[in-house]
Design a protein around this motif. Structure first.
Motif, PDB file in Angstrom:
ATOM      1  N   VAL A   1       0.876  -1.171   0.000  1.00 16.13           N
ATOM      2  CA  VAL A   1       0.000   0.000   0.000  1.00 16.13           C
ATOM      3  C   VAL A   1       0.910   1.217   0.000  1.00 16.13           C
ATOM      4  CG1 VAL A   1      -1.807   1.265   1.218  1.00 16.13           C
ATOM      5  CG2 VAL A   1      -1.752  -1.240   1.336  1.00 16.13           C
ATOM      6  N   SER A   2       0.634   2.154  -0.894  1.00 20.32           N
ATOM      7  CA  SER A   2       1.425   3.373  -0.972  1.00 20.32           C
ATOM      8  C   SER A   2       0.492   4.567  -0.925  1.00 20.32           C
ATOM      9  CB  SER A   2       2.221   3.382  -2.281  1.00 20.32           C
ATOM     10  OG  SER A   2       2.916   4.597  -2.426  1.00 20.32           O
ATOM     11  N   ARG A   3       0.864   5.544  -0.105  1.00 24.50           N
ATOM     12  CA  ARG A   3       0.049   6.752  -0.012  1.00 24.50           C
ATOM     13  C   ARG A   3       0.939   7.928   0.368  1.00 24.50           C
ATOM     14  NH1 ARG A   3      -5.544   7.697   3.332  1.00 24.50           N
ATOM     15  NH2 ARG A   3      -5.850   9.798   2.563  1.00 24.50           N
ATOM     16  N   HIS A   4       0.842   8.982  -0.401  1.00 28.35           N
ATOM     17  CA  HIS A   4       1.594  10.204  -0.129  1.00 28.35           C
ATOM     18  C   HIS A   4       3.089   9.930   0.035  1.00 28.35           C
ATOM     19  CE1 HIS A   4      -2.206  12.223   0.196  1.00 28.35           C
ATOM     20  NE2 HIS A   4      -2.577  11.483   1.220  1.00 28.35           N
ATOM     21  N   GLY A   5       3.627   9.046  -0.781  1.00 23.19           N
ATOM     22  CA  GLY A   5       5.053   8.760  -0.755  1.00 23.19           C
ATOM     23  C   GLY A   5       5.502   7.766   0.294  1.00 23.19           C
ATOM     24  N   GLU A   6       4.628   7.395   1.212  1.00 26.60           N
ATOM     25  CA  GLU A   6       4.956   6.387   2.217  1.00 26.60           C
ATOM     26  C   GLU A   6       4.507   5.029   1.704  1.00 26.60           C
ATOM     27  OE1 GLU A   6       6.584   6.809   5.113  1.00 26.60           O
ATOM     28  OE2 GLU A   6       6.803   8.939   4.707  1.00 26.60           O
ATOM     29  N   VAL A   7       5.310   4.003   1.960  1.00 27.45           N
ATOM     30  CA  VAL A   7       5.026   2.667   1.445  1.00 27.45           C
ATOM     31  C   VAL A   7       4.956   1.666   2.589  1.00 27.45           C
ATOM     32  CG1 VAL A   7       5.854   0.815  -0.058  1.00 27.45           C
ATOM     33  CG2 VAL A   7       6.185   3.203  -0.727  1.00 27.45           C
ATOM     34  N   TYR A   8       3.937   0.827   2.554  1.00 26.04           N
ATOM     35  CA  TYR A   8       3.760  -0.281   3.491  1.00 26.04           C
ATOM     36  C   TYR A   8       3.858  -1.565   2.686  1.00 26.04           C
ATOM     37  CZ  TYR A   8       1.194  -3.733   6.231  1.00 26.04           C
ATOM     38  OH  TYR A   8       0.819  -4.861   6.892  1.00 26.04           O
TER      39      TYR A   8
END
Length: 132
Positions: free
Chosen positions: A42-49
């Motif tokens: 999952v990626s959101r606003h440049g942060e990746v999980y």
């Protein structure tokens, strides 16, 4: 579970609680034997999980890794749908809104269509229909 981001209640706007719930659900699929392993991203606003669970094969010899390469087939429509929805989210595409009849787009006079058939309306995202 591998995450990026701060020690607060979210990762780049993603809820740690929801990420943990997703991990638990995906782990349950592996534990029930529905598949040997999986990787979620999952990626959101440049942060990746990224979360790698299970193994590469049923025998469990090699663990699933976050950089595992998967062979995929019949994925054109889901990938296209995801890309189209990203464009909709950015207001660069209007999904589900009918346009002019297809005949008008190719230069046929308005109303010139096969006898007994109404002109078809053009849809900007026919790939989102998933008729197959």
């Amino acid at each position: 579970m591998s995450t990026g981001g701060s020690a607060g209640g979210s990762v780049g706007g993603l809820s740690r609680t929801r990420l943990a719930r997703m991990h638990d659900i995906m782990t349950a699929h592996v534990e029930r034997g529905e598949l040997p392993g999986l990787v979620t991203l999952v990626s959101r606003h440049g942060e990746v999980y990224v979360d790698a669970i299970g193994s590469l094969a049923v025998d469990g010899a090699e663990p699933m890794r976050r950089d595992t390469v998967f062979r995929i087939a019949s994925m054109t429509k889901p990938v296209t749908a995801a890309a189209a929805m990203m464009l909709v989210e950015e207001c660069r595409l209007r999904a589900g809104r009918a346009g002019r009849p297809a005949a008008a787009r190719v230069g046929r006079p308005q109303g010139a269509h096969p006898a007994g058939q109404a002109p078809r309306r053009h849809r900007p995202c026919p790939a989102l229909d998933h008729p197959a």
